[in-house]
Design a protein around this motif. Structure first.
Motif, PDB file in Angstrom:
ATOM      1  N   ALA A 261       0.838  -1.203   0.000  1.00 20.01           N
ATOM      2  CA  ALA A 261       0.000   0.000   0.000  1.00 20.01           C
ATOM      3  C   ALA A 261       0.875   1.256   0.000  1.00 20.01           C
ATOM      4  O   ALA A 261       0.587   2.228  -0.708  1.00 20.01           O
ATOM      5  CB  ALA A 261      -0.926  -0.003   1.206  1.00 20.01           C
TER       6      ALA A 261
ATOM      7  N   GLU B  85       1.177   4.088  -2.982  1.00 22.82           N
ATOM      8  CA  GLU B  85       0.960   5.501  -2.680  1.00 22.82           C
ATOM      9  C   GLU B  85       2.142   6.345  -3.155  1.00 22.82           C
ATOM     10  O   GLU B  85       1.961   7.455  -3.682  1.00 22.82           O
ATOM     11  CB  GLU B  85       0.744   5.679  -1.171  1.00 22.82           C
ATOM     12  CG  GLU B  85       0.078   6.982  -0.782  1.00 22.82           C
ATOM     13  CD  GLU B  85      -1.361   7.087  -1.288  1.00 22.82           C
ATOM     14  OE1 GLU B  85      -1.856   8.238  -1.385  1.00 22.82           O
ATOM     15  OE2 GLU B  85      -1.991   6.056  -1.585  1.00 22.82           O
TER      16      GLU B  85
ATOM     17  N   THR C  73      -3.266   3.780 -10.241  1.00 22.53           N
ATOM     18  CA  THR C  73      -2.595   2.593  -9.706  1.00 22.53           C
ATOM     19  C   THR C  73      -2.288   1.599 -10.820  1.00 22.53           C
ATOM     20  O   THR C  73      -1.188   1.035 -10.893  1.00 22.53           O
ATOM     21  CB  THR C  73      -3.471   1.922  -8.627  1.00 22.53           C
ATOM     22  OG1 THR C  73      -3.681   2.842  -7.556  1.00 22.53           O
ATOM     23  CG2 THR C  73      -2.805   0.666  -8.092  1.00 22.53           C
TER      24      THR C  73
ATOM     25  N   MET D 155      -0.461  -6.786  -4.288  1.00 18.17           N
ATOM     26  CA  MET D 155      -1.431  -6.436  -3.250  1.00 18.17           C
ATOM     27  C   MET D 155      -2.672  -7.321  -3.359  1.00 18.17           C
ATOM     28  O   MET D 155      -3.148  -7.889  -2.364  1.00 18.17           O
ATOM     29  CB  MET D 155      -1.821  -4.961  -3.389  1.00 18.17           C
ATOM     30  CG  MET D 155      -3.016  -4.539  -2.539  1.00 18.17           C
ATOM     31  SD  MET D 155      -2.614  -4.401  -0.794  1.00 18.17           S
ATOM     32  CE  MET D 155      -2.117  -2.681  -0.743  1.00 18.17           C
TER      33      MET D 155
END
Length: 236
Positions: A115, A119, A183, A194
């Motif tokens: 994550a 980001e 993303t 992920m």
């Protein structure tokens, strides 16, 4: 119904009193029920895990131990004396349960790591003046134009995702769409890892819940080993 219409076994039993009919011994039935361990469902076997990333490998390792321990306990339950079965099953059960908990902790850390990586890639540091200019340029544009711009340059996605909605003019569902597109464009590898790791974590969580059925069985064996008459009294 006449005797001629009965099956051979019914004809054989017809003349017997209840006491003489071949009912199974209650003690034997109880013993079998207490020792019976249902097979581990395929959903909790290591082969059920998809992918080969770190999270998937961690889940495979944990489920492999669960599968091995479960099978060993089930086999031992068929023949081992209760006083030996109970402590051995407890050790094997607790080791498998601890391995599942460790896997969940590791996988949760991996999810947090991915994550953070995502980001960093979709919201890199951008000069404040440039970010303001980007938002002004895109404000009021249709969402397809905005998402296309966010996919083309991570500075755009950063300018949109790092600012409050009042500065971008985007609604909550539009922000979600921008993040999703950014993303996919700027962190595809991390997004795939992920997704794989989240799925592995969900499977481990379900396995931790399912092992409780074995926990109950082991507890019943411990009671029987320490107090042989305890379960007999409950069965009456």
């Amino acid at each position: 119904m006449t005797k001629e219409h009965l099956s051979p076994i019914d004809q054989s039993l017809m003349g017997r009193t209840r006491a003489k009919q071949p009912y199974p011994d209650a003690k034997i039935v109880r013993e079998k029920q207490m020792r019976a361990v249902k097979a581990l469902p395929l959903d909790y076997m290591p082969g059920s895990v998809k992918g080969d990333g770190p999270g998937a490998r961690e889940a495979v390792a944990a489920l492999s131990q669960l599968s091995s321990s479960w099978g060993a306990i089930a086999e031992a339950a068929k023949v081992s004396p209760m006083e030996k079965l109970a402590p051995a099953a407890r050790r094997s059960h607790d080791a498998a349960a601890a391995r599942l908990r460790a896997a969940q902790t590791t996988i949760d850390a991996q999810i947090a790591h991915y994550a953070n990586q995502i980001e960093e890639r979709i919201t890199p540091r951008v000069d404040a003046a440039l970010a303001s200019e980007i938002r002004s340029e895109l404000r009021g544009k249709d969402i397809l134009t905005i998402t296309k711009a966010a996919k083309s340059d991570p500075r755009v996605s950063s300018a949109l995702l790092s600012a409050p909605a009042i500065l971008t003019g985007l609604k909550e569902d539009q922000i979600v769409l921008v993040r999703k597109n950014a993303t996919e464009a700027h962190a595809p590898e991390q997004a795939a890892l992920m997704k794989e790791t989240v799925a592995a974590g969900e499977r481990i969580a379900k396995a931790q819940n399912h092992i409780l059925t074995l926990t109950q069985k082991v507890v019943s064996w411990e009671i029987e080993a320490k107090e042989p008459d305890a379960l007999k009294a409950l069965a009456q």
